[in-house]
Motif scaffolding. Structure first.
Motif, PDB file in Angstrom:
ATOM      1  N   ARG A  98     -12.490 -12.237  -1.902  1.00  0.00           N
ATOM      2  CA  ARG A  98     -11.110 -11.933  -1.479  1.00  0.00           C
ATOM      3  C   ARG A  98     -10.699 -10.637  -2.166  1.00  0.00           C
ATOM      4  O   ARG A  98     -10.511 -10.591  -3.393  1.00  0.00           O
ATOM      5  CB  ARG A  98     -10.172 -13.060  -1.871  1.00  0.00           C
ATOM      6  N   SER A  99     -10.623  -9.560  -1.402  1.00  0.00           N
ATOM      7  CA  SER A  99     -10.311  -8.237  -1.949  1.00  0.00           C
ATOM      8  C   SER A  99      -8.834  -7.937  -1.757  1.00  0.00           C
ATOM      9  O   SER A  99      -8.294  -8.092  -0.654  1.00  0.00           O
ATOM     10  CB  SER A  99     -11.161  -7.163  -1.260  1.00  0.00           C
ATOM     11  N   VAL A 100      -8.191  -7.501  -2.835  1.00  0.00           N
ATOM     12  CA  VAL A 100      -6.768  -7.182  -2.814  1.00  0.00           C
ATOM     13  C   VAL A 100      -6.605  -5.726  -3.248  1.00  0.00           C
ATOM     14  O   VAL A 100      -7.075  -5.338  -4.321  1.00  0.00           O
ATOM     15  CB  VAL A 100      -5.975  -8.103  -3.762  1.00  0.00           C
ATOM     16  N   THR A 101      -5.972  -4.914  -2.408  1.00  0.00           N
ATOM     17  CA  THR A 101      -5.742  -3.506  -2.729  1.00  0.00           C
ATOM     18  C   THR A 101      -4.335  -3.331  -3.296  1.00  0.00           C
ATOM     19  O   THR A 101      -3.352  -3.761  -2.685  1.00  0.00           O
ATOM     20  CB  THR A 101      -5.904  -2.621  -1.486  1.00  0.00           C
ATOM     21  N   LEU A 102      -4.265  -2.720  -4.492  1.00  0.00           N
ATOM     22  CA  LEU A 102      -3.002  -2.487  -5.170  1.00  0.00           C
ATOM     23  C   LEU A 102      -2.783  -0.985  -5.336  1.00  0.00           C
ATOM     24  O   LEU A 102      -3.744  -0.225  -5.485  1.00  0.00           O
ATOM     25  CB  LEU A 102      -3.007  -3.141  -6.551  1.00  0.00           C
ATOM     26  N   ASP A 103      -1.525  -0.559  -5.330  1.00  0.00           N
ATOM     27  CA  ASP A 103      -1.250   0.851  -5.616  1.00  0.00           C
ATOM     28  C   ASP A 103      -1.775   1.213  -6.996  1.00  0.00           C
ATOM     29  O   ASP A 103      -2.376   2.270  -7.199  1.00  0.00           O
ATOM     30  CB  ASP A 103       0.255   1.131  -5.545  1.00  0.00           C
ATOM     31  N   VAL A 160       4.167  -7.864 -12.156  1.00  0.00           N
ATOM     32  CA  VAL A 160       4.118  -8.407 -10.796  1.00  0.00           C
ATOM     33  C   VAL A 160       3.704  -7.279  -9.844  1.00  0.00           C
ATOM     34  O   VAL A 160       4.196  -6.157  -9.954  1.00  0.00           O
ATOM     35  CB  VAL A 160       5.485  -8.979 -10.383  1.00  0.00           C
ATOM     36  N   HIS A 161       2.787  -7.580  -8.931  1.00  0.00           N
ATOM     37  CA  HIS A 161       2.277  -6.571  -8.012  1.00  0.00           C
ATOM     38  C   HIS A 161       2.565  -6.961  -6.569  1.00  0.00           C
ATOM     39  O   HIS A 161       2.582  -8.153  -6.221  1.00  0.00           O
ATOM     40  CB  HIS A 161       0.757  -6.396  -8.176  1.00  0.00           C
ATOM     41  N   ARG A 162       2.745  -5.971  -5.727  1.00  0.00           N
ATOM     42  CA  ARG A 162       2.825  -6.188  -4.289  1.00  0.00           C
ATOM     43  C   ARG A 162       1.552  -5.602  -3.670  1.00  0.00           C
ATOM     44  O   ARG A 162       1.287  -4.409  -3.811  1.00  0.00           O
ATOM     45  CB  ARG A 162       4.060  -5.523  -3.691  1.00  0.00           C
ATOM     46  N   ALA A 163       0.781  -6.452  -3.023  1.00  0.00           N
ATOM     47  CA  ALA A 163      -0.492  -6.000  -2.471  1.00  0.00           C
ATOM     48  C   ALA A 163      -0.291  -5.051  -1.311  1.00  0.00           C
ATOM     49  O   ALA A 163       0.580  -5.257  -0.454  1.00  0.00           O
ATOM     50  CB  ALA A 163      -1.330  -7.195  -2.021  1.00  0.00           C
ATOM     51  N   ARG A 164      -1.097  -3.992  -1.285  1.00  0.00           N
ATOM     52  CA  ARG A 164      -1.079  -3.064  -0.165  1.00  0.00           C
ATOM     53  C   ARG A 164      -1.827  -3.658   1.030  1.00  0.00           C
ATOM     54  O   ARG A 164      -1.505  -3.380   2.185  1.00  0.00           O
ATOM     55  CB  ARG A 164      -1.724  -1.742  -0.581  1.00  0.00           C
ATOM     56  N   GLY A 165      -2.852  -4.472   0.740  1.00  0.00           N
ATOM     57  CA  GLY A 165      -3.639  -5.107   1.800  1.00  0.00           C
ATOM     58  C   GLY A 165      -4.621  -6.090   1.213  1.00  0.00           C
ATOM     59  O   GLY A 165      -4.940  -6.033   0.016  1.00  0.00           O
ATOM     60  N   THR A 166      -5.091  -7.016   2.022  1.00  0.00           N
ATOM     61  CA  THR A 166      -6.089  -7.988   1.589  1.00  0.00           C
ATOM     62  C   THR A 166      -7.110  -8.182   2.700  1.00  0.00           C
ATOM     63  O   THR A 166      -6.846  -7.930   3.872  1.00  0.00           O
ATOM     64  CB  THR A 166      -5.467  -9.362   1.250  1.00  0.00           C
ATOM     65  N   ARG A 167      -8.310  -8.620   2.305  1.00  0.00           N
ATOM     66  CA  ARG A 167      -9.326  -9.013   3.264  1.00  0.00           C
ATOM     67  C   ARG A 167     -10.258 -10.016   2.589  1.00  0.00           C
ATOM     68  O   ARG A 167     -10.367 -10.062   1.357  1.00  0.00           O
ATOM     69  CB  ARG A 167     -10.118  -7.834   3.818  1.00  0.00           C
ATOM     70  N   SER A 168     -10.919 -10.821   3.401  1.00  0.00           N
ATOM     71  CA  SER A 168     -11.845 -11.821   2.895  1.00  0.00           C
ATOM     72  C   SER A 168     -13.202 -11.629   3.563  1.00  0.00           C
ATOM     73  O   SER A 168     -13.271 -11.460   4.788  1.00  0.00           O
ATOM     74  CB  SER A 168     -11.318 -13.233   3.182  1.00  0.00           C
ATOM     75  N   LEU A 202      -9.737  -7.006  -7.350  1.00  0.00           N
ATOM     76  CA  LEU A 202      -8.497  -6.245  -7.355  1.00  0.00           C
ATOM     77  C   LEU A 202      -8.830  -4.765  -7.385  1.00  0.00           C
ATOM     78  O   LEU A 202      -9.343  -4.245  -8.389  1.00  0.00           O
ATOM     79  CB  LEU A 202      -7.648  -6.634  -8.568  1.00  0.00           C
ATOM     80  N   PHE A 203      -8.535  -4.071  -6.273  1.00  0.00           N
ATOM     81  CA  PHE A 203      -8.851  -2.648  -6.170  1.00  0.00           C
ATOM     82  C   PHE A 203      -7.625  -1.824  -6.526  1.00  0.00           C
ATOM     83  O   PHE A 203      -6.569  -1.941  -5.896  1.00  0.00           O
ATOM     84  CB  PHE A 203      -9.326  -2.298  -4.753  1.00  0.00           C
ATOM     85  N   ASP A 204      -7.764  -0.991  -7.552  1.00  0.00           N
ATOM     86  CA  ASP A 204      -6.701  -0.112  -8.025  1.00  0.00           C
ATOM     87  C   ASP A 204      -6.819   1.216  -7.281  1.00  0.00           C
ATOM     88  O   ASP A 204      -7.718   2.012  -7.549  1.00  0.00           O
ATOM     89  CB  ASP A 204      -6.858   0.087  -9.539  1.00  0.00           C
ATOM     90  N   ALA A 205      -5.922   1.458  -6.331  1.00  0.00           N
ATOM     91  CA  ALA A 205      -6.007   2.673  -5.517  1.00  0.00           C
ATOM     92  C   ALA A 205      -5.737   3.932  -6.332  1.00  0.00           C
ATOM     93  O   ALA A 205      -6.171   5.023  -5.954  1.00  0.00           O
ATOM     94  CB  ALA A 205      -5.022   2.584  -4.350  1.00  0.00           C
ATOM     95  N   GLU A 206      -5.042   3.795  -7.442  1.00  0.00           N
ATOM     96  CA  GLU A 206      -4.738   4.952  -8.284  1.00  0.00           C
ATOM     97  C   GLU A 206      -5.971   5.462  -9.009  1.00  0.00           C
ATOM     98  O   GLU A 206      -6.216   6.671  -9.076  1.00  0.00           O
ATOM     99  CB  GLU A 206      -3.649   4.585  -9.292  1.00  0.00           C
ATOM    100  N   THR A 207      -6.771   4.545  -9.552  1.00  0.00           N
ATOM    101  CA  THR A 207      -7.949   4.936 -10.338  1.00  0.00           C
ATOM    102  C   THR A 207      -9.259   4.802  -9.573  1.00  0.00           C
ATOM    103  O   THR A 207     -10.269   5.381  -9.972  1.00  0.00           O
ATOM    104  CB  THR A 207      -8.044   4.081 -11.611  1.00  0.00           C
ATOM    105  N   GLY A 208      -9.260   3.998  -8.498  1.00  0.00           N
ATOM    106  CA  GLY A 208     -10.500   3.726  -7.781  1.00  0.00           C
ATOM    107  C   GLY A 208     -11.329   2.624  -8.402  1.00  0.00           C
ATOM    108  O   GLY A 208     -12.431   2.334  -7.933  1.00  0.00           O
ATOM    109  N   ASP A 209     -10.807   1.973  -9.451  1.00  0.00           N
ATOM    110  CA  ASP A 209     -11.551   0.910 -10.135  1.00  0.00           C
ATOM    111  C   ASP A 209     -11.301  -0.442  -9.471  1.00  0.00           C
ATOM    112  O   ASP A 209     -10.233  -0.687  -8.899  1.00  0.00           O
ATOM    113  CB  ASP A 209     -11.134   0.815 -11.607  1.00  0.00           C
TER     114      ASP A 209
END
Length: 319
Positions: free
Chosen positions: A15-20, A27-35, A95-102
């Motif tokens: 379950r991949s969750v993309t975060l800003d 608390v985070h708001r997910a940009r998108g998710t996929r399974s 958890l994918f950090d879109a800011e760092t790419g980690d």
């Protein structure tokens, strides 16, 4: 043409969750998710199928949530050799950090596997694996399975002429590398951190990694591939040592990039490519997958175009 079989004893629904940006304690708001149906061997098989290599995927699935795996295997034309047992296959959070790419991984416990189930999996492997087969043993181990299982499977399959490619970590990797010569894999693919765990010390420089890879080759493993993240990968054998440098790549998801590298390595071995061509193809698989979510490759022409941009440096180091 050799047969390719992957083994995943501890698969997972990723379950991949993309975060800003990932901020611990906030608390985070997910940009998108996929399974995605995943696990190392499943991901390797998916990439090989995209490349056009006939492949079978074996292992253990929980029957309660096997549908996503069945759908993936059917869609990609992968032969389903999984054993089903009661319960649910684990879910891993990425958890994918879109800011760092980690990507931060949260890997949950898997199914508990009894000896009868494991015996059935091993019997199916012995039946399916023929002379000159390429067998990928990949990933962590579920509860109830001893760390030496990969070495035991290698000891059963190597006399049949199989070439074993191992991608494992921790105690499973250590046990496989401590096996007698007749049970050692043909190739291993640790990342830098996994190699550091095995040698018991940091490997901060490329020369340090080269030395550790050389030690593995000297133990009797014909091919050692060390993935180095953004620095590419080292390919070590008794007669050569090369460093493959990745091209600049837009990163959509790092999930499964190491598995794509293994798939490219196996595709090169399957096609009988030389060491340099295999290194280029493996790096192109990994780079191509970085631009896509899930265990998927871009079109064949795109992968070949990437491979032409991979710089392979021959290291003047005796192995």
């Amino acid at each position: 043409m050799s047969r390719v079989v992957t083994l995943t004893l501890n698969p997972a629904l990723d379950r991949s969750v993309t975060l800003d940006a990932l901020r611990p304690g906030h608390v985070h708001r997910a940009r998108g998710t996929r399974s995605d149906a995943g696990g190392k061997g499943v991901n390797v098989a998916a990439c090989l199928a995209d490349w056009g290599v006939p492949v079978a995927a074996a292992g253990i699935l929980g029957q309660d949530n096997a549908a996503p795996f069945q759908a993936l295997l059917a869609a990609k034309g992968i032969e389903d050799r999984f054993v089903r047992i009661p319960g649910e296959t684990r879910t891993n959070l990425k958890l994918f950090d879109a800011e760092t790419g980690d990507t931060t991984d949260l890997n949950l416990p898997g199914l508990a596997v009894d000896s009868a189930t494991l015996d059935l999996v091993r019997a199916l492997l012995r039946r399916d694996v023929t002379s000159d087969a390429l067998v990928v043993l990949a990933g962590s181990l579920p509860g109830g399975v001893v760390p030496g299982i990969y070495a035991e499977i290698a000891a059963e399959l190597r006399p049949r002429g199989a070439r074993l490619v191992l991608d494992a970590s921790g105690s499973a990797l250590a046990a496989a590398l401590a096996a007698p010569a007749e049970a050692l894999p043909f190739a291993v693919k640790p990342n830098r951190h996994e190699l550091e765990d095995w040698v018991g010390r940091p490997l901060p420089t490329l020369a340090d990694v080269v030395g550790a890879a050389r030690d593995l080759v000297a133990r009797g493993i014909p091919l050692v591939v060390v993935s180095l993240g953004a620095e590419g990968a080292l390919f070590a054998a008794a007669d050569s040592m090369v460093h493959a440098h990745p091209p600049p790549t837009r990163v959509t998801s790092t999930v499964g990039a190491g598995d794509a590298l293994v798939a490219g390595l196996v595709a090169g071995l399957h096609a009988g490519l030389d060491r340099v061509a295999t290194a280029r193809l493996a790096m192109a698989f990994a780079a191509g997958k970085l631009g896509l979510a899930g265990a998927n490759l871009p079109a064949r022409e795109t992968v070949l175009a990437i491979a032409r941009t991979v710089r392979v440096e021959s290291l003047d180091v005796p192995v």
